[in-house]
Design an enzyme around this catalytic site. Structure first.
Site, PDB file in Angstrom:
ATOM      1  CG  ASP A   1      -1.829   1.246   1.207  1.00  0.00           C
ATOM      2  OD1 ASP A   1      -2.453   1.389   0.291  1.00  0.00           O
ATOM      3  OD2 ASP A   1      -2.076   1.791   2.417  1.00  0.00           O
ATOM      4  CB  SER A   2       0.068   4.842  -0.676  1.00  0.00           C
ATOM      5  OG  SER A   2      -1.072   4.823   0.107  1.00  0.00           O
TER       6      SER A   2
ATOM      7  CB  CYS B   1      -2.754   0.838  -2.881  1.00  0.00           C
ATOM      8  SG  CYS B   1      -2.807   2.498  -3.241  1.00  0.00           S
TER       9      CYS B   1
ATOM     10  CB  CYS C   1      -9.570   4.893   0.387  1.00  0.00           C
ATOM     11  SG  CYS C   1      -7.593   5.198   0.896  1.00  0.00           S
TER      12      CYS C   1
ATOM     13  CG  HIS D   1      -5.650   5.248   4.584  1.00  0.00           C
ATOM     14  ND1 HIS D   1      -4.972   4.879   3.481  1.00  0.00           N
ATOM     15  CD2 HIS D   1      -4.691   5.800   5.460  1.00  0.00           C
ATOM     16  CE1 HIS D   1      -3.626   4.948   3.542  1.00  0.00           C
ATOM     17  NE2 HIS D   1      -3.322   5.638   4.827  1.00  0.00           N
TER      18      HIS D   1
END
Length: 273
Positions: free
Chosen positions: A12-13, A75, A186, A188
């Site tokens: 992931d980022s 991601c 997303c 997150h």
């Protein structure tokens, strides 16, 4: 021949992909995981397709050095921008988080109005809309970029008045449109799921692609006879974590999400790959 006990690569980022890793740990407890978080270059959502694709290729090259048997792009932006190209370049299974979430949303909606929240890159790509309409052509898919959610999550402001206020501002138009299904586009965003759910209300079903991706990974590994059949033993180094910057901050954050005890996170010079 691929070793069934080889690890799964997850990237992931930043820290958002830990929600996917957590679901894999829950649903596939025998599997080993190598996780890479590109913490030096987060966020991906505001970057160009070319940049995200270059970053993704570097990460995939690193994960291949860890002898992974499959790769999960945890991601949404990388899944939207780079996944098709990367899939053609490697000889192991690669899956993203978009298709599993899109499939469940299409199956869930009753009124044909689906909302997608995500980074600017994910929303601009319209990738969720494309996949959903392949399954259910008469669906209205309404995308909403929520760029402040990632920094709020990364700062640990999951239950905070600021997050409540920003969430209300972002989601009001989706409520007014009358969506009945909302994709957390997303990785997150599941960390502020309670806030999002509170703002959207009981009549809107939230789709968590992290959960759906772990289910899809299980089906893929079963189909390829690649599921690990060996239970964890004491002392097994089952979960390894790598980042491009800020290892201590990552470790602290990761331990608040994953309750398996993350002993360390090693910094990798990802630009070398």
């Amino acid at each position: 021949m691929i070793n069934e006990d080889a690890p799964i690569g997850v990237f992931d980022s930043g820290v958002g992909g830990l929600t996917v890793a957590r679901e894999i740990m829950r649903q596939l407890p025998n599997e080993k995981i190598v996780y890479f978080g590109d913490t030096a270059r987060v966020p991906y959502g505001s970057k160009s397709r070319e940049t995200v694709t270059r970053y993704t290729r570097q990460i995939v090259r690193f994960l291949r050095t860890q002898n992974v048997k499959a790769i999960v792009a945890a991601c949404n932006t990388a899944s939207a921008y780079a996944l098709d190209e990367v899939e053609r370049e490697v000889d192991i299974p690669v899956i993203g988080v978009v298709k599993p979430g899109a499939k469940v949303a299409a199956q869930t909606t009753l009124n044909g109005k689906i909302g997608v929240i995500g980074t600017e890159g994910t929303i601009a790509s319209s990738i969720y809309s494309r996949y959903i309409k392949e399954i259910k052509p008469d669906t209205d898919v309404i995308g909403k970029a929520c760029p402040l959610f990632v920094p709020l999550v990364e700062e640990g402001l999951w239950e905070d008045p600021v997050t409540d206020e920003i969430t209300k501002r972002y989601l009001t138009e989706l409520i007014d449109i009358g969506i009945d299904t909302l994709i957390l586009g997303c990785t997150h965003y599941p960390l502020i799921r309670a806030t999002i759910g509170r703002v959207m209300g009981d009549k809107v079903t939230l789709v968590n692609p992290a959960y759906e991706t772990a289910r899809e990974l299980k089906r893929l590994l079963e189909g390829e006879n690649m599921l690990s059949s060996r239970a964890a033993k004491l002392g097994d180094n089952r979960y390894r974590f790598y980042v491009s910057d800020g290892a201590e901050k990552f470790k602290h954050f990761a331990n608040s999400i994953i309750k398996y005890g993350i002993l360390s996170a090693k910094i990798i010079p990802i630009e070398d790959y």
